[in-house]
Write a protein that holds these residues in place. Structure first.
Motif, PDB file in Angstrom:
ATOM      1  N   ASN A  51     -16.995 -22.615   4.925  1.00  0.00           N
ATOM      2  CA  ASN A  51     -17.092 -21.248   5.424  1.00  0.00           C
ATOM      3  C   ASN A  51     -16.955 -20.245   4.282  1.00  0.00           C
ATOM      4  N   THR A  52     -16.062 -20.528   3.350  1.00  0.00           N
ATOM      5  CA  THR A  52     -15.851 -19.633   2.215  1.00  0.00           C
ATOM      6  C   THR A  52     -17.088 -19.598   1.311  1.00  0.00           C
ATOM      7  N   ILE A  53     -17.699 -20.736   1.063  1.00  0.00           N
ATOM      8  CA  ILE A  53     -18.928 -20.779   0.259  1.00  0.00           C
ATOM      9  C   ILE A  53     -20.031 -19.976   0.945  1.00  0.00           C
ATOM     10  N   ALA A  54     -20.223 -20.219   2.235  1.00  0.00           N
ATOM     11  CA  ALA A  54     -21.269 -19.524   2.991  1.00  0.00           C
ATOM     12  C   ALA A  54     -21.011 -18.015   3.008  1.00  0.00           C
ATOM     13  N   TYR A  55     -19.773 -17.650   3.263  1.00  0.00           N
ATOM     14  CA  TYR A  55     -19.404 -16.230   3.310  1.00  0.00           C
ATOM     15  C   TYR A  55     -19.612 -15.561   1.954  1.00  0.00           C
ATOM     16  N   THR A  56     -19.239 -16.248   0.872  1.00  0.00           N
ATOM     17  CA  THR A  56     -19.366 -15.682  -0.468  1.00  0.00           C
ATOM     18  C   THR A  56     -20.828 -15.402  -0.814  1.00  0.00           C
ATOM     19  N   LEU A  57     -21.722 -16.311  -0.466  1.00  0.00           N
ATOM     20  CA  LEU A  57     -23.152 -16.063  -0.704  1.00  0.00           C
ATOM     21  C   LEU A  57     -23.635 -14.858   0.100  1.00  0.00           C
ATOM     22  N   ALA A  58     -23.217 -14.781   1.354  1.00  0.00           N
ATOM     23  CA  ALA A  58     -23.636 -13.665   2.212  1.00  0.00           C
ATOM     24  C   ALA A  58     -23.052 -12.338   1.730  1.00  0.00           C
ATOM     25  N   VAL A  59     -21.798 -12.331   1.303  1.00  0.00           N
ATOM     26  CA  VAL A  59     -21.164 -11.079   0.887  1.00  0.00           C
ATOM     27  C   VAL A  59     -21.746 -10.586  -0.443  1.00  0.00           C
ATOM     28  N   THR A  60     -22.161 -11.503  -1.309  1.00  0.00           N
ATOM     29  CA  THR A  60     -22.831 -11.102  -2.550  1.00  0.00           C
ATOM     30  C   THR A  60     -24.148 -10.416  -2.224  1.00  0.00           C
ATOM     31  N   ASN A  61     -24.895 -11.002  -1.316  1.00  0.00           N
ATOM     32  CA  ASN A  61     -26.136 -10.394  -0.848  1.00  0.00           C
ATOM     33  C   ASN A  61     -25.854  -9.032  -0.218  1.00  0.00           C
ATOM     34  N   SER A  62     -24.787  -8.953   0.550  1.00  0.00           N
ATOM     35  CA  SER A  62     -24.399  -7.713   1.206  1.00  0.00           C
ATOM     36  C   SER A  62     -24.149  -6.595   0.202  1.00  0.00           C
ATOM     37  N   TYR A  63     -23.393  -6.914  -0.854  1.00  0.00           N
ATOM     38  CA  TYR A  63     -23.106  -5.884  -1.861  1.00  0.00           C
ATOM     39  C   TYR A  63     -24.386  -5.380  -2.508  1.00  0.00           C
ATOM     40  N   LEU A  64     -25.237  -6.300  -2.908  1.00  0.00           N
ATOM     41  CA  LEU A  64     -26.470  -5.906  -3.592  1.00  0.00           C
ATOM     42  C   LEU A  64     -27.330  -4.990  -2.719  1.00  0.00           C
ATOM     43  N   PHE A  65     -27.512  -5.350  -1.467  1.00  0.00           N
ATOM     44  CA  PHE A  65     -28.363  -4.550  -0.589  1.00  0.00           C
ATOM     45  C   PHE A  65     -27.681  -3.280  -0.100  1.00  0.00           C
ATOM     46  N   ASN A  66     -26.394  -3.350   0.258  1.00  0.00           N
ATOM     47  CA  ASN A  66     -25.722  -2.145   0.757  1.00  0.00           C
ATOM     48  C   ASN A  66     -25.500  -1.110  -0.343  1.00  0.00           C
ATOM     49  N   ALA A  67     -25.190  -1.547  -1.553  1.00  0.00           N
ATOM     50  CA  ALA A  67     -25.000  -0.600  -2.658  1.00  0.00           C
ATOM     51  C   ALA A  67     -26.316   0.068  -3.047  1.00  0.00           C
ATOM     52  N   ASN A  68     -27.423  -0.662  -2.888  1.00  0.00           N
ATOM     53  CA  ASN A  68     -28.725  -0.122  -3.289  1.00  0.00           C
ATOM     54  C   ASN A  68     -29.514   0.505  -2.154  1.00  0.00           C
ATOM     55  N   LEU A  69     -29.091   0.291  -0.906  1.00  0.00           N
ATOM     56  CA  LEU A  69     -29.819   0.871   0.232  1.00  0.00           C
ATOM     57  C   LEU A  69     -28.917   1.695   1.148  1.00  0.00           C
ATOM     58  N   THR A  70     -28.090   1.005   1.916  1.00  0.00           N
ATOM     59  CA  THR A  70     -27.316   1.662   2.966  1.00  0.00           C
ATOM     60  C   THR A  70     -26.421   2.786   2.451  1.00  0.00           C
ATOM     61  N   PHE A  71     -25.697   2.523   1.379  1.00  0.00           N
ATOM     62  CA  PHE A  71     -24.740   3.497   0.858  1.00  0.00           C
ATOM     63  C   PHE A  71     -25.151   3.996  -0.531  1.00  0.00           C
ATOM     64  N   ARG A  72     -26.451   4.004  -0.813  1.00  0.00           N
ATOM     65  CA  ARG A  72     -26.920   4.355  -2.167  1.00  0.00           C
ATOM     66  C   ARG A  72     -26.535   5.764  -2.598  1.00  0.00           C
ATOM     67  N   LYS A  73     -26.425   6.706  -1.667  1.00  0.00           N
ATOM     68  CA  LYS A  73     -26.035   8.077  -2.032  1.00  0.00           C
ATOM     69  C   LYS A  73     -24.571   8.153  -2.456  1.00  0.00           C
ATOM     70  N   LYS A  74     -23.777   7.219  -1.966  1.00  0.00           N
ATOM     71  CA  LYS A  74     -22.351   7.241  -2.273  1.00  0.00           C
ATOM     72  C   LYS A  74     -21.950   6.161  -3.266  1.00  0.00           C
ATOM     73  N   ALA A  75     -22.825   5.186  -3.488  1.00  0.00           N
ATOM     74  CA  ALA A  75     -22.483   4.078  -4.379  1.00  0.00           C
ATOM     75  C   ALA A  75     -22.544   4.524  -5.835  1.00  0.00           C
ATOM     76  N   SER A  76     -21.500   4.214  -6.570  1.00  0.00           N
ATOM     77  CA  SER A  76     -21.485   4.538  -7.996  1.00  0.00           C
ATOM     78  C   SER A  76     -21.748   3.298  -8.837  1.00  0.00           C
ATOM     79  N   LYS A  77     -21.595   2.122  -8.246  1.00  0.00           N
ATOM     80  CA  LYS A  77     -21.822   0.838  -8.903  1.00  0.00           C
ATOM     81  C   LYS A  77     -21.010   0.694 -10.184  1.00  0.00           C
TER      82      LYS A  77
END
Length: 150
Positions: A51-77
């Motif tokens: 579960n931790t391996i699966a979650y870690t892959l998904a959360v990495t994907n989440s950061y990349l897409f949410n920082a660059n799309l969903t919250f791009r106006k607020k993301a400082s990266k």
């Protein structure tokens, strides 16, 4: 009172977050099932690892897409944002693991195939951890103030 533009922005963020969430869910549950296909187990420690391996892959994907799309106006990266993201990811992983293992244990009382039990528990874990993750990201990780010109 929520301004109309804020309400519209929030609705759009929820829609984007949800679409990215579907992609993350496919990665998360797909990875878990792939690991279970090749290395089947009903051992809780191994299930937590999978579960931790699966979650870690998904959360990495989440950061990349949410920082660059969903919250791009607020993301400082920057490093601080990444650290906050990692903190929320660890908290969300804790939620995911608790719900997953708790769900597996609870569903063990029913005459349901283990594969189905694991997937039901994983679905509940994904729903609760991603809900928590959205609020963490919106109000904790990507909270930089945006000027009115944005």
């Amino acid at each position: 009172m929520i301004r109309k533009s804020n309400k519209k922005e929030t609705t759009f963020q929820v829609a984007q977050f949800s679409a990215i969430g579907v992609m993350n869910a496919l990665i998360d549950i797909g990875t878990l099932n792939l690991l279970l296909f090749f290395w089947y187990t009903d051992n809780n420690e191994i299930l937590l690892l999978f579960n931790t391996i699966a979650y870690t892959l998904a959360v990495t994907n989440s950061y990349l897409f949410n920082a660059n799309l969903t919250f791009r106006k607020k993301a400082s990266k920057n490093k601080k944002e990444l650290i906050f993201f990692c903190i929320q990811a660890i908290v969300s992983l804790g939620i995911s693991n608790l719900v997953f293992i708790g769900g597996v244990a609870l569903l063990g009382f029913f005459s349901i195939p283990i594969f189905v039990q694991n997937n039901i528990a994983k679905g509940a874990a994904m729903f609760l951890s991603s809900t928590a993750s959205f609020f963490f990201m919106r109000y904790f990780v990507f909270r930089r103030n945006v000027s009115k010109a944005d």
